[in-house]
Design a protein around this motif. Structure first.
Motif, mmCIF file in Angstrom:
data_model
loop_
_atom_site.group_PDB
_atom_site.id
_atom_site.type_symbol
_atom_site.label_atom_id
_atom_site.label_comp_id
_atom_site.label_asym_id
_atom_site.label_seq_id
_atom_site.Cartn_x
_atom_site.Cartn_y
_atom_site.Cartn_z
ATOM 1 N N LYS A 82 0.820 -7.281 -3.360
ATOM 2 C CA LYS A 82 0.680 -6.658 -2.044
ATOM 3 C C LYS A 82 1.704 -5.542 -1.857
ATOM 4 O O LYS A 82 1.395 -4.487 -1.276
ATOM 5 C CB LYS A 82 0.861 -7.710 -0.944
ATOM 6 N N GLU A 85 0.519 -2.482 -3.702
ATOM 7 C CA GLU A 85 -0.529 -1.752 -2.980
ATOM 8 C C GLU A 85 0.046 -0.910 -1.850
ATOM 9 O O GLU A 85 -0.450 0.180 -1.562
ATOM 10 C CB GLU A 85 -1.558 -2.737 -2.430
ATOM 11 N N LYS A 86 1.104 -1.398 -1.211
ATOM 12 C CA LYS A 86 1.749 -0.614 -0.150
ATOM 13 C C LYS A 86 2.334 0.668 -0.720
ATOM 14 O O LYS A 86 2.252 1.739 -0.105
ATOM 15 C CB LYS A 86 2.862 -1.432 0.509
ATOM 16 N N TYR A 91 -4.625 2.985 -4.891
ATOM 17 C CA TYR A 91 -5.314 1.891 -5.570
ATOM 18 C C TYR A 91 -5.600 0.743 -4.606
ATOM 19 O O TYR A 91 -4.849 0.491 -3.670
ATOM 20 C CB TYR A 91 -4.467 1.340 -6.724
ATOM 21 N N LYS A 92 -6.686 0.054 -4.872
ATOM 22 C CA LYS A 92 -7.012 -1.182 -4.159
ATOM 23 C C LYS A 92 -7.348 -2.238 -5.204
ATOM 24 O O LYS A 92 -8.240 -2.050 -6.026
ATOM 25 C CB LYS A 92 -8.197 -0.994 -3.211
ATOM 26 N N PHE A 93 -6.613 -3.349 -5.182
ATOM 27 C CA PHE A 93 -6.819 -4.387 -6.173
ATOM 28 C C PHE A 93 -7.910 -5.366 -5.725
ATOM 29 O O PHE A 93 -7.914 -5.815 -4.575
ATOM 30 C CB PHE A 93 -5.522 -5.164 -6.421
#
Length: 299
Positions: A82, A85-86, A91-93
């Motif tokens: 998380k 991603e911040k 990108y989005k996992f």
């Protein structure tokens, strides 16, 4: 001559009017006709983040990755992802839960961009997968023994003893192989088993069938708490660096995550997450970690 020039001038005027009319129609798209009086342009929409498929462990790993009371992924690894991603909004996992073998096969084939687990580094895996330069955490390894055993505290003490068998993909196997290479004639015997669990392994220690079990401290504490097993930690052996495992073609992603991981360690984010989940800062020295776990055991 005057009558000859008039059609030319009229034609030019009509052409100019057409061009200006075309510009007028294009203006709203660029913010011209509908733009504020200040003359500012409309904001450019951000591109959608790139979806990156990642593999998680299908078997809950205590404190590392598991499903919480709301059936949502939780644990140290999840919090770490998380934070990535911040820092990397491009990108989005997206996650899929599979077993260890499935993570390795899926990452090698390109089905997953990376496998999010506590992966040790070894020569065989380095040939097939891409490792980042920076480890994201550490696995605290220890020897589990019966409460009345005070003769097994280090790897040296395992020579001539019966160690609980290990699976072929166990990261601990490579630690012991390295030890054996450095200690010819005083090797630790390694037995094989196809599949096992920490609870089953610790029961073998409790029964007295084996002398010791090489195990991660968090696996040990989780199994003992759930099953009330009569075993103890004989000694903390090492803090092994652990990594995400990337497909060979994911060079750019690995480099970005590598750089971000360094930042998350330096700014204290990952040490704080370590204390949150493991009750100790594993990023400090092995001596500090050994003392910390000794203090917890004494309590």
């Amino acid at each position: 001559m005057k009558t000859a020039r008039f059609p030319l001038i009229l034609a030019f005027a009509m052409l100019l009017l057409t061009v200006l009319s075309g510009c007028g129609k294009a203006a709203p798209a660029s913010g011209g006709a509908s733009a504020p009086a200040t003359g500012g342009s409309a904001p450019v929409a951000k591109p959608a983040p790139k979806v990156v498929k990642a593999a998680l462990n299908t078997v809950p790993v205590p404190l590392f990755s598991f499903l919480d009371d709301k059936n949502q992924p939780a644990g140290f690894i999840i919090d770490y992802l998380k934070e990535l991603e911040k820092k990397l909004p491009e990108y989005k996992f997206e996650y899929e839960a599979v077993d260890n073998e499935g993570q390795l096969i899926g990452t090698d084939s390109g089905k997953y961009a990376f496998a999010a687990n506590f992966w040790f580094k070894n020569p065989e895996r380095e040939k097939k997968y891409l490792y980042p330069q920076q480890e994201f955490g550490y696995s605290i390894t220890a020897l589990a023994v019966k409460p009345d055993r005070n003769d097994i505290k280090t790897l040296d003490d395992l020579v001539g003893k019966k160690l609980v068998p290990m699976t072929p993909v166990s990261g601990f196997r490579y630690i012991l192989k390295d030890y054996n290479l450095k200690h010819p004639g005083k090797e630790i015997k390694i037995e094989d088993v196809e599949k096992t669990t920490p609870a089953e392994d610790l029961k073998l220690i409790e029964s007295g069938r084996y002398d010791a079990h090489f195990i991660n401290v968090n696996h040990f504490e989780d199994a003992v708490k759930k099953l009330n097993l009569n075993v103890k930690i004989g000694g903390i052996i090492s803090k092994e660096p652990v990594y995400l495992l990337f497909n060979k073609n994911q060079t750019e992603l690995a480099q970005k995550i590598d750089k971000t991981t360094v930042e998350l360690i330096k700014d204290g984010t990952l040490p704080k997450l370590s204390e949150k989940w493991f009750k100790i800062d594993v990023y400090k020295s092995l001596e500090y970690v050994q003392q910390g776990y000794q203090f917890r055991k004494d309590k």
